[in-house]
Scaffold this motif. Sequence first.
Motif, short mmCIF file in Angstrom:
data_model
loop_
_atom_site.label_atom_id
_atom_site.label_comp_id
_atom_site.label_asym_id
_atom_site.label_seq_id
_atom_site.Cartn_x
_atom_site.Cartn_y
_atom_site.Cartn_z
N HIS A 126 -5.91 2.30 -6.66
CA HIS A 126 -5.94 3.28 -5.57
C HIS A 126 -7.12 3.08 -4.63
O HIS A 126 -7.09 3.59 -3.51
N ASN A 127 -8.16 2.37 -5.06
CA ASN A 127 -9.31 2.14 -4.19
C ASN A 127 -9.01 1.17 -3.04
O ASN A 127 -9.82 1.04 -2.14
N TYR A 128 -7.88 0.49 -3.11
CA TYR A 128 -7.56 -0.51 -2.09
C TYR A 128 -6.78 0.11 -0.93
O TYR A 128 -5.73 0.72 -1.14
N SER A 129 -7.27 -0.07 0.27
CA SER A 129 -6.50 0.24 1.48
C SER A 129 -5.60 -0.96 1.77
O SER A 129 -5.73 -2.01 1.15
N PHE A 140 0.84 -1.20 0.00
CA PHE A 140 0.00 0.00 0.00
C PHE A 140 0.87 1.25 0.00
O PHE A 140 0.66 2.18 -0.77
N LYS A 159 0.46 -1.67 -8.22
CA LYS A 159 -0.81 -1.92 -8.90
C LYS A 159 -1.11 -3.41 -8.97
O LYS A 159 -2.12 -3.82 -9.56
#
Lengths: 279, 279, 279, 279
Positions: free
Chosen positions: B238-241, B205, B210
């Motif tokens: 980018h939506n992933y924490s 993160f 990607k």
Amino acid sequence: MERRILRTECPDAKGLIAGITGTCFKYQYNIIKNDQFSTFDDSRFFMRTELEGDFSTADSFIEELRHVIPDGGICKLMPIQRKKVLVLVTKEAHVLGDLLIKSYAGALPIDIVGVIGNYDKLEDLTRKFDIPFVTVSHEGLSREEHEARMLEAISRFEFDYVVLAKYMRILTPNFVNSFPNGSLINIHHSFLPAFIGAKPYQQAFNRGVKIIGATAHFVTNDLDEGPIIAQDVIKVNHNYSAESMAKAGRDVERQVLVRALSRVVDGKVFIHGNKTVVF
Amino acid sequence: MERRILRTECPDAKGLIAGITGTCFKYQYNIIKNDQFSTFDDSRFFMRTELEGDFSTADSFIEELRHVIPDGGICKLMPIQRKKVLVLVTKEAHVLGDLLIKSYAGALPIDIVGVIGNYDKLEDLTRKFDIPFVTVSHEGLSREEHEARMLEAISRFEFDYVVLAKYMRILTPNFVNSFPNGSLINIHHSFLPAFIGAKPYQQAFNRGVKIIGATAHFVTNDLDEGPIIAQDVIKVNHNYSAESMAKAGRDVERQVLVRALSRVVDGKVFIHGNKTVVF
Amino acid sequence: MERRILRTECPDAKGLIAGITGTCFKYQYNIIKNDQFSTFDDSRFFMRTELEGDFSTADSFIEELRHVIPDGGICKLMPIQRKKVLVLVTKEAHVLGDLLIKSYAGALPIDIVGVIGNYDKLEDLTRKFDIPFVTVSHEGLSREEHEARMLEAISRFEFDYVVLAKYMRILTPNFVNSFPNGSLINIHHSFLPAFIGAKPYQQAFNRGVKIIGATAHFVTNDLDEGPIIAQDVIKVNHNYSAESMAKAGRDVERQVLVRALSRVVDGKVFIHGNKTVVF
Amino acid sequence: MERRILRTECPDAKGLIAGITGTCFKYQYNIIKNDQFSTFDDSRFFMRTELEGDFSTADSFIEELRHVIPDGGICKLMPIQRKKVLVLVTKEAHVLGDLLIKSYAGALPIDIVGVIGNYDKLEDLTRKFDIPFVTVSHEGLSREEHEARMLEAISRFEFDYVVLAKYMRILTPNFVNSFPNGSLINIHHSFLPAFIGAKPYQQAFNRGVKIIGATAHFVTNDLDEGPIIAQDVIKVNHNYSAESMAKAGRDVERQVLVRALSRVVDGKVFIHGNKTVVF
């Protein structure tokens, strides 16, 4: 020390691998890589053997092998060299462009001997690479007349394989039969057997699939039904229109075709009925 | 007719395939499937041969093979049967759960002989499948003390392989050395060698990658550096924490482990230094 | 602060996003995540908005929204909570097993309220997780009689969704019509629309494809033609028999079903004719 | 009706989407597509809005938006038009070749204004497409001297982006600082952060990984540490030498670069520290 590919195909039998590799050993041919397969349903044996050695004795080696394998078998020693490819196109540049660059840069061991299109749209691109381009327009001609002219144009070239690089014409049995089995390769813009026929991306859009694909196959007289060599897919979603599916699909089309072609020219593909064995 | 796997490993030499397959033929062992490979750097030869026949003569077959292969070679005939697996866990259920279901449903030819955890969180799940669960808490213990208790608990089981199914403890050389080479298999929650060490998803993160992945490997005394058996990845954005990366990664972890384990128990994996050959 | 999902669906119009997000702002609902899409062919607008706030005023919020969107539109505020799922099975354990583990381990926000099978083979597995299993044998019954008994058994459960987890029975329109549109989810063991109908892996083997797949879709009265929610594929080659294709395909089947189900229960899937919008 | 892309970036705040889309509506700009994201760690808001309308009033629209978003925010209206790209190369043809074909065929909305190489090997290929090629040899020069000559050559071109298409030179901070942040794009031949530095394929071979990849990233003064735009991988196995990994990797390299570049020129990429948001 030279390298050659031995391709063997015959009914399966006990001791085949021992017999063939024993003969290679007797002739002092070193085995660099070996792959073999026997089919599930009809026990047909296929073997591809990459050999290194002095091939001045190749004729008697092959003669001896013929006694090792069962009747009805075939064994051939194939030199490792660039193959001659003739490309047929219509208007789309991506597959041809990729073949031109890969041939030019040495990434694919092929020489493109010529390109024939039913439109002249890709002539400019082809000529940049000093490759002859022939336009054989289909306008005003019957399918038979056009194919006769195509065959005449094709006959002017010497080639190992003909690649249909988005050649958007339906082929008659007569046309297909003019080529040896296994020498005519097509890229179809769908994941066969889904969306056989015209406008596969529009069909895919209408059906709401979440994956689209492409299929490289040998051409036979069963439309879109020839032996499949390679397939691949990409994910799509509701954001894709039929047009953006077609655009996204282009990258898969050329990758699948190049992968198939590189296997074929490397002697890794065997045809078995309407299927392939790809080592 | 029985089936067995012949595993051969030795320095490469001319005529090896002919010699080995010739011996198989002499003993009337039919070759169902054969794979071989010779390494690029140090010419080490590996071969896996699936045989069918009457193995009452297996001892003299192996004896004869020992004269075919160069000194320093190994050849073994492996029965095709379910393997005994001991599983070590901490708190995460997904890898253990998948192994339990796949073993239960016959999708993986393993018997889970027991599960040992440093927490008791997975005891309930394990016992649903009538498999013994042992808790060996590390609390209040030094690493050495805890490992001594672990080894004691492990010694109560009979097994072919130990699988670290998200066992989140660092292992000492003493612990690792207690197991034969190639019998200790770990799933690491990153695409090695990226993000070695703790909290790989947080590292991923922070770096803004990607793609994330997982790696199944044999455990050696180089932390996260043992021979890799299988790897796979999934795309992130980018939506992933860090947390949702960890959640998405779980599916890859268990798939990669199961794929690795199924190859290992099938005799398809050879260790070669810090690498593997996986047929 | 609570979280809810606002789902909006209506004919597209200028200013819709501004109108809806403006109303959210007016009610002091913070937008955590927002996705919207307008279809290409018939300009239907879909929006999923993850909101955070105090929903004691939710009724007047929805009332106000109804004036923002065009006539014929729908807007619903969905709580974020575990959904009740009823599972129908035949004999194969892998999809059910995965759902049981994922529900048990909290990896999927569903509660499995019951499992109904036309064989009792999966009763033992189901009961390990303290979930009721009902056997409704089809033997000696007409399709209509069997479905009547199934519907009776189903009526004993309260559920949000019915998942056909390799339930290998053809459904009549009467059965399908007994469920609200969008509540019946099937996993089909092929990459639709390829290999519709029986024995898709045998069909894939016969055709010699190089990729096989699975499709999760809502069930409608067009057999295997309902709106597709998720699809995925794996590569195969000549080494795969129809049986090993089926075995390899099982992993894709359960992954695709779980992915589809997790999107559905998260309010991310909208049905639009025979297609889906999946945010 | 014209189309433009509105790019907004600012600290997150309540009502932002409502405020921005409300202003679009006031100016009668129709929203074709909208994506937004707020970062997990520091609540930075990013939004990309595809608008359709009459942009003669664009200046006052942007002026008004500046009052809608918090201080320190940026909003820009970007025309949809082909971007000017300068390409730097060394000797490998595949990435450049792909860019040339895709630009020529209209598959990527870029005009390649020139190519600069530290060898002249790719001059012939470049000139086929009537694009200027400049050779700036590094032989006999210090890194600083060479870079000074490169910068001089670069200064002769007008461009939006500089693409390092396998330009195999280490860049000094001075060189990197000569370009605006976000205008220098590199393709690295590994799956970062694995195998940073020289000869990643040799490193991958030595480590025995089962997957290799490529990474497109913005160049910053942290070597191979700039914000990642796109990554992809392919599977390899023991049959791959370092050389065949490199060959197989080339296809991934050019795909990843093209994917990254197409997102960048489409206004879909935002830089956020050492990460990217890619819509």
